[in-house]
Motif scaffolding. Structure first.
Motif, PDB file in Angstrom:
ATOM      1  N   PRO A  84      15.004   6.298  -1.018  1.00  0.00           N
ATOM      2  CA  PRO A  84      13.892   7.271  -1.079  1.00  0.00           C
ATOM      3  C   PRO A  84      13.870   8.175  -0.182  1.00  0.00           C
ATOM      4  O   PRO A  84      14.703   7.926   0.907  1.00  0.00           O
ATOM      5  N   GLU A  85      13.321   9.224  -0.252  1.00  0.00           N
ATOM      6  CA  GLU A  85      13.095  10.321   0.960  1.00  0.00           C
ATOM      7  C   GLU A  85      12.103  10.136   1.749  1.00  0.00           C
ATOM      8  O   GLU A  85      10.800   9.709   1.159  1.00  0.00           O
ATOM      9  N   SER A 104       5.936   2.202   1.321  1.00  0.00           N
ATOM     10  CA  SER A 104       7.127   1.803   2.107  1.00  0.00           C
ATOM     11  C   SER A 104       8.225   2.016   1.438  1.00  0.00           C
ATOM     12  O   SER A 104       8.500   2.197   0.311  1.00  0.00           O
ATOM     13  N   MET A 105       9.146   2.308   2.249  1.00  0.00           N
ATOM     14  CA  MET A 105      10.810   2.493   1.840  1.00  0.00           C
ATOM     15  C   MET A 105      11.132   1.422   1.021  1.00  0.00           C
ATOM     16  O   MET A 105      11.800   1.602  -0.228  1.00  0.00           O
ATOM     17  N   GLU A 247       5.293   7.109  12.768  1.00  0.00           N
ATOM     18  CA  GLU A 247       4.895   6.525  11.381  1.00  0.00           C
ATOM     19  C   GLU A 247       5.526   7.160  10.331  1.00  0.00           C
ATOM     20  O   GLU A 247       5.555   7.992  10.025  1.00  0.00           O
ATOM     21  N   LEU A 248       6.291   6.185   9.652  1.00  0.00           N
ATOM     22  CA  LEU A 248       7.092   6.618   8.508  1.00  0.00           C
ATOM     23  C   LEU A 248       6.909   5.651   7.349  1.00  0.00           C
ATOM     24  O   LEU A 248       7.095   4.538   7.523  1.00  0.00           O
ATOM     25  N   ASN A 249       6.291   6.339   6.420  1.00  0.00           N
ATOM     26  CA  ASN A 249       6.164   5.534   5.017  1.00  0.00           C
ATOM     27  C   ASN A 249       5.341   4.204   5.458  1.00  0.00           C
ATOM     28  O   ASN A 249       5.606   3.350   4.977  1.00  0.00           O
ATOM     29  N   GLY A 250       4.265   4.827   6.095  1.00  0.00           N
ATOM     30  CA  GLY A 250       3.336   3.645   6.251  1.00  0.00           C
ATOM     31  C   GLY A 250       3.267   2.951   7.291  1.00  0.00           C
ATOM     32  O   GLY A 250       2.598   1.885   7.610  1.00  0.00           O
ATOM     33  N   SER A 267      14.653   2.646   8.890  1.00  0.00           N
ATOM     34  CA  SER A 267      13.013   1.786   8.848  1.00  0.00           C
ATOM     35  C   SER A 267      13.922   0.286   8.586  1.00  0.00           C
ATOM     36  O   SER A 267      14.880  -0.023   8.165  1.00  0.00           O
ATOM     37  N   VAL A 268      12.954  -0.707   8.964  1.00  0.00           N
ATOM     38  CA  VAL A 268      13.398  -2.097   9.048  1.00  0.00           C
ATOM     39  C   VAL A 268      12.099  -2.776   8.020  1.00  0.00           C
ATOM     40  O   VAL A 268      10.926  -2.324   7.888  1.00  0.00           O
TER      41      VAL A 268
END
Length: 299
Positions: A84-85, A104-105, A247-250, A267-268
C-alpha cells in the motif's frame, strides 16, 4: 448557474478520503475518488438529499470499489511485491491500538485479498461503525448479501491478524530499536527483535533496486537489513541518509530521505509476543508522494 456551497463537502472530505484510502490502499487513487465525488456532488440535486454524509459516503464508496476492480488487474502485473501507499497520520495519543490498526500497512495488505465488496463492507462496518442497513444502501446490495460479505471479510482478517495489540509506546520502542540495529548493522540485536518467521517486503515497483520477492526468516532478514545499511542507494551514500520517526498509517514508522528527496519508508508489524513479524519497505517513487508532500491525515 448553480452556486455550490462547499461547506458540506469540505466538512466530510477527511471522512471520504479515509473511506476511499482504506478501500484502495492508495492515497493518490483515494484523492482521485474524492475529487470525482465532488464532481458528482456538485451536479446533484441536493434538495433531494436528506442525509448529505450518507449520500457522500455512498458516492465515494462506489467510486472506490470501481477503481479497486481495475487496480486489481494492474497489480497482477506489478513488478515485485505490491505494498500500500504510506500516509502520514495523526491521532489522539490516547487512541487505542485497535483503532490505529484500522489503517495500518499490515492490515491494508490483508485486505488486498478481499473482493471489492468484502473490502468496502469491512471498512464501513469495522472502521466507521455503519450498520448493515446503511452499508446495503451505500453499496446497493441487500442487507443479507452485505452481512454475508462482512462475515467472510471479518473471518479472513481475524485469521491473519495477531491478537496482540501493542500500545503506541511499545510500537515506537520496537521501531526505534529496530531502526538503530538496522542502520548500525547490528545483526545480534536484529535477531533478538525479529520473529523466527519474519517476512520483509520491499516495494520498488521496478523503478528502484529492491528485492523482487519477500525475504523470509530472521537470519535472512537480519543479514539483508545489515547489508543494505552499508551500501549506497539510488546514488545516495549511507552517511547522507536522514531518518525520521513519524506517525505512519496509525502507528510509528520511519521515513528515509537523502539528496533532498524521500527515498523510502519502513513500517514494522508485531506478533502476539511483541516481536517483529513483518517489515514493509516502500521505495517506489510513485508511492512516496503523500509522504513527500507531508500531508497529514486524521484517523
Amino acid at each position: 448557474m448553480t452556486v455550490v456551497d462547499p461547506t458540506v463537502f469540505d466538512g466530510n472530505r477527511n471522512l471520504l478520503f479515509t473511506v476511499a484510502y482504506r478501500i484502495l490502499g492508495s492515497a493518490a487513487d483515494a484523492e482521485d475518488a474524492v475529487q470525482d465525488a465532488w464532481v458528482r456532488w456538485s451536479s446533484a440535486d441536493r434538495s433531494q438529499v436528506a442525509d448529505p454524509k450518507a449520500y457522500l459516503v455512498r458516492i465515494v464508496t462506489n467510486l472506490a470499489m470501481d477503481r479497486l476492480r481495475s487496480a486489481k488487474a494492474r497489480r497482477e502485473t506489478y513488478i515485485g511485491p505490491w505494498l500500500p501507499e504510506p500516509i502520514l497520520t495523526t491521532a489522539d495519543p490516547t487512541t487505542d491500538a485497535g483503532t490505529a490498526d484500522d489503517v495500518s500497512m499490515a492490515l491494508l495488505m490483508v485486505l488486498e485479498n478481499l473482493s471489492p465488496l468484502e473490502r468496502a463492507v469491512f471498512v464501513l462496518k469495522e472502521a466507521f461503525g455503519f450498520s448493515y442497513a446503511e452499508i446495503a444502501d451505500a453499496v446497493q446490495r441487500t442487507p443479507d448479501a452485505v452481512r454475508q460479505a462482512g462475515h467472510r471479510a471479518r473471518g479472513h482478517v481475524q485469521a491473519r491478524r495477531p491478537k496482540f495489540r501493542p500500545t503506541r509506546a511499545q510500537h515506537r520502542e520496537v521501531t526505534e530499536r529496530f531502526f538503530a540495529a538496522a542502520s548500525g548493522g547490528d545483526i545480534n540485536t536484529l535477531m533478538q527483535l525479529l520473529a523466527p518467521d519474519v517476512t520483509l517486503w520491499t516495494d520498488g515497483g521496478g523503478k528502484v533496486r529492491q528485492a523482487m520477492r519477500p525475504v523470509v526468516g530472521a537470519e535472512k532478514v537480519a543479514t539483508w537489513m545489515a547489508g543494505v545499511s552499508k551500501r549506497p542507494y539510488e546514488g545516495v551514500e549511507p552517511s547522507a541518509w536522514v531518518f525520521e520517526v513519524v506517525e505512519l498509517n496509525g502507528s510509528f514508522g520511519i521515513v528515509i530521505s537523502g539528496a533532498g528527496r524521500v527515498i523510502g519508508t519502513l513500517s514494522v508489524d508485531l506478533d502476539d509476543h511483541g516481536r517483529i513479524a513483518g517489515i514493509l519497505n516502500v521505495a517506489n517513487p510513485d508511492k512516496l508522494g503523500a509522504v513527500t508532500a507531508k500531508t497529514v491525515h486524521e484517523i
